[in-house]
Design a protein around this motif. Sequence first.
Motif, PDB file in Angstrom:
ATOM      1  N   GLU A   1     -18.604   7.904   3.849  1.00 16.60           N
ATOM      2  CA  GLU A   1     -18.310   9.377   3.542  1.00 16.60           C
ATOM      3  C   GLU A   1     -19.059  10.461   4.068  1.00 16.60           C
ATOM      4  N   SER A   2     -19.565  11.550   4.469  1.00 16.73           N
ATOM      5  CA  SER A   2     -19.940  12.389   4.468  1.00 16.73           C
ATOM      6  C   SER A   2     -21.377  12.527   4.220  1.00 16.73           C
ATOM      7  N   SER A   3     -22.649  12.509   4.814  1.00 16.54           N
ATOM      8  CA  SER A   3     -23.704  12.464   4.396  1.00 16.54           C
ATOM      9  C   SER A   3     -25.106  13.351   6.269  1.00 16.54           C
TER      10      SER A   3
ATOM     11  N   THR B   1     -29.597   9.458   8.405  1.00 10.25           N
ATOM     12  CA  THR B   1     -29.192   9.703   7.225  1.00 10.25           C
ATOM     13  C   THR B   1     -29.798   9.666   5.466  1.00 10.25           C
TER      14      THR B   1
ATOM     15  N   THR C   1     -24.192   5.353  16.034  1.00 11.06           N
ATOM     16  CA  THR C   1     -22.425   5.858  16.413  1.00 11.06           C
ATOM     17  C   THR C   1     -22.025   6.155  17.377  1.00 11.06           C
TER      18      THR C   1
ATOM     19  N   GLU D   1     -24.485  17.383   9.487  1.00 10.17           N
ATOM     20  CA  GLU D   1     -22.704  16.891   8.123  1.00 10.17           C
ATOM     21  C   GLU D   1     -22.915  16.227   8.807  1.00 10.17           C
ATOM     22  N   ILE D   2     -22.383  15.126   9.057  1.00 11.83           N
ATOM     23  CA  ILE D   2     -21.270  14.261   9.612  1.00 11.83           C
ATOM     24  C   ILE D   2     -20.669  13.574   8.828  1.00 11.83           C
ATOM     25  N   GLN D   3     -19.466  12.628   9.402  1.00 13.73           N
ATOM     26  CA  GLN D   3     -18.547  11.728   8.708  1.00 13.73           C
ATOM     27  C   GLN D   3     -19.130  11.008   9.651  1.00 13.73           C
ATOM     28  N   VAL D   4     -18.870  10.009   9.739  1.00 13.78           N
ATOM     29  CA  VAL D   4     -18.666   8.347  10.748  1.00 13.78           C
ATOM     30  C   VAL D   4     -17.064   6.961   9.851  1.00 13.78           C
ATOM     31  N   VAL D   5     -16.643   6.774  10.895  1.00 11.65           N
ATOM     32  CA  VAL D   5     -15.686   6.013  10.063  1.00 11.65           C
ATOM     33  C   VAL D   5     -16.889   4.753  10.754  1.00 11.65           C
TER      34      VAL D   5
ATOM     35  N   ARG E   1     -16.529  10.355  13.429  1.00 12.20           N
ATOM     36  CA  ARG E   1     -15.511  11.065  13.618  1.00 12.20           C
ATOM     37  C   ARG E   1     -16.124  13.267  13.516  1.00 12.20           C
ATOM     38  N   GLU E   2     -17.016  13.432  13.649  1.00 12.71           N
ATOM     39  CA  GLU E   2     -17.294  14.716  12.882  1.00 12.71           C
ATOM     40  C   GLU E   2     -19.125  15.075  12.467  1.00 12.71           C
TER      41      GLU E   2
END
Length: 178
Positions: free
Chosen positions: A2-4, A25, A33, A56-60, A71-72
């Motif tokens: 999830e986002s972190s 994180t 990443t 704030e990152i979003q990772v797959v 991802r973001e």
Amino acid sequence: MESSPAVLLRRIRLTETSLIVTWLTRDHGRIKTVAKGALRPKSAFRGVLDLFHVCEIQVVASRSSDLHSLREATLLQAHEAIGQDHRKTRMASYFAELIELVTELEHPAPEIFDLLRRALGYLEKSPPTRRALSHFEAETVRLLGLAPVPTPAQAIGQLTGRLPRDRQPLWDSLPIER
């Protein structure tokens, strides 16, 4: 994953347009990443993926390796003053290298993350000093549950077999507080 919240520790060029980015994180510890297309002129990552930025990152999550897909990334704090002063950049780089040395990939270390955030906040407003360097090392040793025998730097050296190579030149370049 999830986002972190995350602090960017290292970036390495992977291809003409992509980067491998190492983060610390809060929730997942140190992760790596791939930021595909990050170096393209119109990339959503442009201006976000700089050293010591807090995002704030979003990772797959990857199922086959420890290299995940970014991802973001949303910029939360840029730490511009660190990037504009080579002495601050040098100390922040030492902190990042030390964290990479004492943490394992994907092992949550929220206290280490909080320590790094505080240290970067300090450097944003204050000049680097020997006292600040010693404090960071002492807190790192304390959070790792090590005894500072006889100094925190030596405890870290015993744990990891070495200190970051820039430690002594950095130490020698810092002013002595009175």
